[in-house]
Every structure is written in C-alpha cells, then in structure tokens.
Scaffold this motif. Structure first.
Motif, PDB file in Angstrom:
ATOM      1  N   GLY A   1      -8.697   4.322  -8.645  1.00  0.00           N
ATOM      2  CA  GLY A   1      -9.413   5.598  -8.629  1.00  0.00           C
ATOM      3  C   GLY A   1     -10.669   5.525  -7.779  1.00  0.00           C
ATOM      4  O   GLY A   1     -11.024   6.481  -7.076  1.00  0.00           O
ATOM      5  N   TYR A   2     -11.344   4.389  -7.836  1.00  0.00           N
ATOM      6  CA  TYR A   2     -12.535   4.139  -7.010  1.00  0.00           C
ATOM      7  C   TYR A   2     -12.180   4.157  -5.516  1.00  0.00           C
ATOM      8  O   TYR A   2     -12.851   4.813  -4.713  1.00  0.00           O
ATOM      9  CB  TYR A   2     -13.131   2.798  -7.432  1.00  0.00           C
ATOM     10  CG  TYR A   2     -14.041   2.125  -6.443  1.00  0.00           C
ATOM     11  CD1 TYR A   2     -15.394   2.435  -6.385  1.00  0.00           C
ATOM     12  CD2 TYR A   2     -13.552   1.132  -5.589  1.00  0.00           C
ATOM     13  CE1 TYR A   2     -16.238   1.787  -5.487  1.00  0.00           C
ATOM     14  CE2 TYR A   2     -14.384   0.478  -4.698  1.00  0.00           C
ATOM     15  CZ  TYR A   2     -15.725   0.804  -4.640  1.00  0.00           C
ATOM     16  OH  TYR A   2     -16.551   0.170  -3.756  1.00  0.00           O
ATOM     17  N   LEU A   3     -11.102   3.470  -5.155  1.00  0.00           N
ATOM     18  CA  LEU A   3     -10.673   3.442  -3.752  1.00  0.00           C
ATOM     19  C   LEU A   3     -10.253   4.831  -3.280  1.00  0.00           C
ATOM     20  O   LEU A   3     -10.547   5.247  -2.162  1.00  0.00           O
ATOM     21  CB  LEU A   3      -9.513   2.453  -3.578  1.00  0.00           C
ATOM     22  CG  LEU A   3      -9.849   0.978  -3.815  1.00  0.00           C
ATOM     23  CD1 LEU A   3      -8.580   0.126  -3.781  1.00  0.00           C
ATOM     24  CD2 LEU A   3     -10.844   0.464  -2.772  1.00  0.00           C
ATOM     25  N   ASN A   4      -9.575   5.582  -4.159  1.00  0.00           N
ATOM     26  CA  ASN A   4      -9.152   6.944  -3.841  1.00  0.00           C
ATOM     27  C   ASN A   4     -10.369   7.841  -3.612  1.00  0.00           C
ATOM     28  O   ASN A   4     -10.413   8.642  -2.669  1.00  0.00           O
ATOM     29  CB  ASN A   4      -8.292   7.482  -4.978  1.00  0.00           C
ATOM     30  CG  ASN A   4      -7.577   8.780  -4.627  1.00  0.00           C
ATOM     31  OD1 ASN A   4      -6.936   9.391  -5.472  1.00  0.00           O
ATOM     32  ND2 ASN A   4      -7.656   9.242  -3.385  1.00  0.00           N
ATOM     33  N   GLY A   5     -11.383   7.710  -4.466  1.00  0.00           N
ATOM     34  CA  GLY A   5     -12.580   8.523  -4.334  1.00  0.00           C
ATOM     35  C   GLY A   5     -13.336   8.271  -3.054  1.00  0.00           C
ATOM     36  O   GLY A   5     -13.964   9.186  -2.498  1.00  0.00           O
ATOM     37  N   LEU A   6     -13.284   7.039  -2.557  1.00  0.00           N
ATOM     38  CA  LEU A   6     -13.946   6.692  -1.293  1.00  0.00           C
ATOM     39  C   LEU A   6     -13.055   6.954  -0.081  1.00  0.00           C
ATOM     40  O   LEU A   6     -13.450   6.656   1.047  1.00  0.00           O
ATOM     41  CB  LEU A   6     -14.352   5.205  -1.303  1.00  0.00           C
ATOM     42  CG  LEU A   6     -15.475   4.806  -2.260  1.00  0.00           C
ATOM     43  CD1 LEU A   6     -15.715   3.301  -2.190  1.00  0.00           C
ATOM     44  CD2 LEU A   6     -16.765   5.555  -1.935  1.00  0.00           C
ATOM     45  N   SER A   7     -11.866   7.505  -0.314  1.00  0.00           N
ATOM     46  CA  SER A   7     -10.869   7.775   0.731  1.00  0.00           C
ATOM     47  C   SER A   7     -10.463   6.504   1.468  1.00  0.00           C
ATOM     48  O   SER A   7     -10.108   6.538   2.644  1.00  0.00           O
ATOM     49  CB  SER A   7     -11.412   8.814   1.729  1.00  0.00           C
ATOM     50  OG  SER A   7     -11.571  10.061   1.103  1.00  0.00           O
ATOM     51  N   LYS A   8     -10.501   5.372   0.772  1.00  0.00           N
ATOM     52  CA  LYS A   8     -10.029   4.104   1.339  1.00  0.00           C
ATOM     53  C   LYS A   8      -8.525   3.997   1.050  1.00  0.00           C
ATOM     54  O   LYS A   8      -8.087   3.181   0.235  1.00  0.00           O
ATOM     55  CB  LYS A   8     -10.813   2.939   0.751  1.00  0.00           C
ATOM     56  CG  LYS A   8     -12.280   2.910   1.171  1.00  0.00           C
ATOM     57  CD  LYS A   8     -12.992   1.699   0.622  1.00  0.00           C
ATOM     58  CE  LYS A   8     -14.428   1.659   1.116  1.00  0.00           C
ATOM     59  NZ  LYS A   8     -14.551   1.429   2.560  1.00  0.00           N
ATOM     60  N   MET A   9      -7.772   4.849   1.739  1.00  0.00           N
ATOM     61  CA  MET A   9      -6.373   4.998   1.421  1.00  0.00           C
ATOM     62  C   MET A   9      -5.526   3.813   1.879  1.00  0.00           C
ATOM     63  O   MET A   9      -4.443   3.569   1.342  1.00  0.00           O
ATOM     64  CB  MET A   9      -5.834   6.300   2.016  1.00  0.00           C
ATOM     65  CG  MET A   9      -6.607   7.548   1.574  1.00  0.00           C
ATOM     66  SD  MET A   9      -6.959   7.629  -0.208  1.00  0.00           S
ATOM     67  CE  MET A   9      -5.326   7.835  -0.885  1.00  0.00           C
ATOM     68  N   LYS A  10      -6.008   3.066   2.861  1.00  0.00           N
ATOM     69  CA  LYS A  10      -5.280   1.867   3.292  1.00  0.00           C
ATOM     70  C   LYS A  10      -5.243   0.852   2.157  1.00  0.00           C
ATOM     71  O   LYS A  10      -4.178   0.338   1.794  1.00  0.00           O
ATOM     72  CB  LYS A  10      -5.938   1.265   4.536  1.00  0.00           C
ATOM     73  CG  LYS A  10      -5.298  -0.036   4.995  1.00  0.00           C
ATOM     74  CD  LYS A  10      -6.008  -0.579   6.238  1.00  0.00           C
ATOM     75  CE  LYS A  10      -5.407  -1.917   6.661  1.00  0.00           C
ATOM     76  NZ  LYS A  10      -6.099  -2.455   7.869  1.00  0.00           N
ATOM     77  N   GLU A  11      -6.427   0.559   1.599  1.00  0.00           N
ATOM     78  CA  GLU A  11      -6.502  -0.393   0.501  1.00  0.00           C
ATOM     79  C   GLU A  11      -5.760   0.135  -0.729  1.00  0.00           C
ATOM     80  O   GLU A  11      -5.054  -0.607  -1.412  1.00  0.00           O
ATOM     81  CB  GLU A  11      -7.964  -0.680   0.143  1.00  0.00           C
ATOM     82  CG  GLU A  11      -8.743  -1.441   1.208  1.00  0.00           C
ATOM     83  CD  GLU A  11      -9.289  -0.536   2.309  1.00  0.00           C
ATOM     84  OE1 GLU A  11      -8.957   0.679   2.307  1.00  0.00           O
ATOM     85  OE2 GLU A  11     -10.043  -1.040   3.159  1.00  0.00           O
ATOM     86  N   TYR A  12      -5.932   1.430  -0.972  1.00  0.00           N
ATOM     87  CA  TYR A  12      -5.247   2.058  -2.103  1.00  0.00           C
ATOM     88  C   TYR A  12      -3.731   1.899  -1.952  1.00  0.00           C
ATOM     89  O   TYR A  12      -3.030   1.543  -2.902  1.00  0.00           O
ATOM     90  CB  TYR A  12      -5.618   3.541  -2.161  1.00  0.00           C
ATOM     91  CG  TYR A  12      -5.017   4.293  -3.323  1.00  0.00           C
ATOM     92  CD1 TYR A  12      -5.751   4.519  -4.477  1.00  0.00           C
ATOM     93  CD2 TYR A  12      -3.708   4.776  -3.273  1.00  0.00           C
ATOM     94  CE1 TYR A  12      -5.207   5.205  -5.555  1.00  0.00           C
ATOM     95  CE2 TYR A  12      -3.163   5.457  -4.351  1.00  0.00           C
ATOM     96  CZ  TYR A  12      -3.915   5.668  -5.480  1.00  0.00           C
ATOM     97  OH  TYR A  12      -3.357   6.343  -6.541  1.00  0.00           O
ATOM     98  N   ALA A  13      -3.238   2.172  -0.764  1.00  0.00           N
ATOM     99  CA  ALA A  13      -1.797   2.114  -0.520  1.00  0.00           C
ATOM    100  C   ALA A  13      -1.253   0.698  -0.695  1.00  0.00           C
ATOM    101  O   ALA A  13      -0.160   0.501  -1.237  1.00  0.00           O
ATOM    102  CB  ALA A  13      -1.491   2.617   0.886  1.00  0.00           C
ATOM    103  N   ILE A  14      -2.028  -0.290  -0.251  1.00  0.00           N
ATOM    104  CA  ILE A  14      -1.575  -1.679  -0.359  1.00  0.00           C
ATOM    105  C   ILE A  14      -1.413  -2.091  -1.812  1.00  0.00           C
ATOM    106  O   ILE A  14      -0.375  -2.643  -2.217  1.00  0.00           O
ATOM    107  CB  ILE A  14      -2.559  -2.621   0.370  1.00  0.00           C
ATOM    108  CG1 ILE A  14      -2.469  -2.404   1.889  1.00  0.00           C
ATOM    109  CG2 ILE A  14      -2.271  -4.080   0.034  1.00  0.00           C
ATOM    110  CD1 ILE A  14      -3.522  -3.132   2.684  1.00  0.00           C
TER     111      ILE A  14
END
Length: 412
Positions: free
Chosen positions: A133-146
């Motif tokens: 949720g933290y990664l999603n909120g920061l729009s760090k979608m690459k890390e989120y996707a991994i």
C-alpha cells in the motif's frame, strides 16, 4: 505509463503463477485436493483482510496525499505496520483457540492442518500488504509490480517443490506461509536501503490510520469474500470437493482476467486522490472514461476470447475431462466482468476521496446479494448457477456505485 506497463507484467506473472499452481495440483494430485486447496485459499483471503484491518488502504490514501513529505510518509508506514502486527497476532491466536477448543471435532485432519498453516501466513501477509500500500501510494508501481508478481510465482514454486518431494495434499497450503515470509525478508532491505525508511511513531497518525482502516475494512472483507462466495457456497451445498475443484480451476481464469482491471485501478488510485484534492476529479474521471470506451472494451473482449481458448488448451493436458465443465461458468463470469469494467476500474473511488463507509456499504450489499443468489441458484443449476450469481453481483456493485458516486461527487 511505465508503472502501468510494469503492472501488466505483474499480471502476466500473476496469471502464470495462479494457473500453474492450480494446474500442478490438478496434474499431480486430483480435483478433490484442488477443491480443498481453493477452499482453504478462500478462508485465507478473508482472514487476511481481518489481519490487515484496512490499514493498507489507509496507507495508500494518506501516502498519496503526503507523498512529498518523507518524514510524514515514514510515520504513516511505521504506525500502520505497528498496528497490523498487533492485529494479525491477535487474529492468529484467536484462530488457534477456536480450532483447538471449539471446532476441532467438526474438522477433518486435512482441514485442521491447513488452518494451522494460515496463522503464520496471515501475520506476514498483513505486514506485506501494508508495505505494498505504501509503494502504491508513492506510485512506485515497478516495485509494487515485482513484489505482487513474486507472491504467486513463489506459491507456484513451492507447490512444484511439494509435488517433487511427494508432500501429502493436505500440507500444500503451507506454501502461503513460506511465500509471505520470503517476501517480507525481501521487502525490509528495500525499504531501508532504497527508500530510506526510518521508524517514526505518532499517536495522532496511529489513530487516523486505525479509524480509516476500521471504516474501510468491511468493504475489503466483503469484496474479497464476494470473489469466494461461490466456492464457499458450492462446498457447503453440494458437499462435493470434485465439483469445487473443477469450478475453482475455471474461475481462477476469471479472477486473472479481473486482475487486468484491478491493475488499472491501483495505478489510478493515487491520481484520483490528487485530482480530488485539486477539485479536478471530474475532468480526470471523464478522461479515463473516454479511454475505456475507445479502447478498453475492445481489449477486454479480445482478452476474453484468448482466455477461453487458453483454458481449453490446458484442459487437454489434464487427465480428467471433467474440467471442460468449467467453460460455461467461466464464460458467464467473464462476460459480466467486461460489462462492468468501468465500475471495477473505479472500484476504490469512494475510499480514495474520503468516503470509505460508502464503499463498505456498497461492498456489503454486493456480497449479501451474491450469497443469497448463490444459495438459490446452486440448488437449481449447480456450477452454472454459481456463475450466474457471481456474474449478477458485478451488476449490483455497479448500480450501487453509480448511486453513491453521483450523490457524493456528481459524477456519471
């Protein structure tokens, strides 16, 4: 755009992972084991939402709003992790006590072992969900996707290992706990080294996160439950693990199809909040809606046909021809998803704009209707009845969402 591409890569691995572990169980074990596995998976998904207590949604919401304030973002994440660690431990202890002192005599040995395995899985899943949720909120979608992709890849890998080592089918559910522990061990160094995460605690932020999470948690529970109601009802009514196995294998493809739209939802959630704060949500909503009309339906229908063909091909490799009975239920559910794709994409618009209670109410109405329809239709039409009921619940969700969004934001 790059974040969206990474999320679709994650969907590819998500689909491959999910299909692989169900295919492997069907291939190396049997339809009964697959039915039992997916029943346990349904319980796992619902219990995990209780463990995380909606805090992952609070983190996404508030981190999106304060993305430029590193100290505040760290405080939000720290408070959320602290609370879900506590709530998940309490939940795990409750599950153990209930199993040992209240329902032990009513459960088979296989089901009891599987429930025990969920205790550890739920604890780590809850923390991992907050970090995502933290990664999603920061729009760090690459890390989120991994990390999102890694979950199903690891589950599939553990099932392959269990199959090679000839682990009994009633122990396969231990793959959930092993997977969540590995993901947690990979996330922590990433947070500390790459994101510069430092622990900051605040009673005020802890209160805000718990308050938001408490209001949105019913929405998340019933939303996850709505995707498993059909499987649970089939198990309770038909008492036929083979039918549950066939149906759950087919519906897995529909869930993978559904995740295509969830990816878009996760990508636009931060922008929904940001545009709402700038009083520009109307124009942003219109832009996304136009893209759905121009391109979305064409892509979705094309994906539907590809998945149906892929399902048929995989059935060729299974020793049990009974899996072909899942084609009609799969088609019914996927058509319903396509018809309601806009509502699915904007599925978190209420919580992202500060109306989590309304989202909870909508999801609760949807899952209650889904449950009632499943009870009625399964008795009459079996697996096809379950699919019709589940497909109908998407229309109910869309109808109610339209009412709430129109009332609160004057959209639609």
């Amino acid at each position: 755009m790059q974040g969206l591409i990474w999320n679709y890569i994650s969907i590819f691995f998500l689909a491959i992972g999910g299909i692989t572990f169900s295919f492997l169980i069907g291939l190396y074990y049997d339809a009964e084991t697959l039915g039992n596995f997916n029943l346990i998976y349904a319980y796992y998904i619902v219990l995990s939402q209780i463990g995380v207590w909606g805090c992952h949604m609070a983190v996404t919401r508030y981190v999106s709003e304060y993305a430029d304030d590193i100290e505040k973002v760290n405080t939000i994440l720290s408070c959320a992790i602290l609370f879900v660690s506590f709530s998940a431990i309490i939940l795990g202890l409750s599950i153990w006590l209930i199993c040992v002192f209240f329902i032990r005599d009513f459960l088979s040995g296989a089901l009891l072992n599987a429930l025990y395995s969920l205790i550890l899985a739920v604890c780590f899943f809850s923390i991992n969900k907050v970090i995502l949720g933290y990664l999603n909120g920061l729009s760090k979608m690459k890390e989120y996707a991994i990390f999102q992709s890694l979950r199903n890849i690891l589950i599939a890998a553990w099932i392959v290992f269990f199959a090679i080592m000839r682990i009994p089918g009633d122990r396969v559910s231990f793959c959930f706990a092993f997977t969540e522990i590995i993901i947690f061990l990979l996330e922590i160094p990433m947070l500390i080294i790459r994101e510069g995460f430092r622990i900051h605690l605040s009673i005020e932020w802890l209160r805000k996160i718990v308050f938001f999470g408490t209001r949105i948690m019913p929405a998340n529970i019933v939303l996850e439950l709505s995707t498993k109601v059909d499987i649970l009802c089939l198990s309770w009514i038909l008492k036929d693990e083979r039918s549950v196995g066939v149906y759950s294998f087919a519906i897995l493809f529909a869930e993978g199809f559904y995740q295509m739209f969830v990816v878009i939802r996760r990508s636009i959630n931060p922008f929904v909040t940001q545009n709402y704060k700038k009083n520009e949500l109307g124009s942003y909503y219109k832009t996304v809606n136009n893209k759905i009309k121009r391109l979305g339906y064409f892509v979705a229908i094309t994906g539907l046909f590809i998945i149906i063909i892929g399902y048929g091909i995989l059935c060729l490799f299974l020793n049990d021809q009974g899996y072909y009975a899942g084609v009609i239920p799969l088609l019914i559910v996927m058509i319903s998803i396509v018809a309601n794709m806009k509502s699915i994409i904007f599925g978190n618009i209420l919580s992202q704009t500060g109306y989590p209670l309304e989202e909870s109410i909508n999801n609760a109405i949807t899952v209650i209707a889904n449950f009632i329809l499943n009870i009625l239709f399964i008795y009459k039409w079996g697996m096809i009845g379950a699919a019709i009921a589940t497909g109908g619940s998407y229309f109910i969700f869309s109808f109610n969402q339209k009412i709430f969004v129109k009332k609160r934001m004057k959209l639609y």
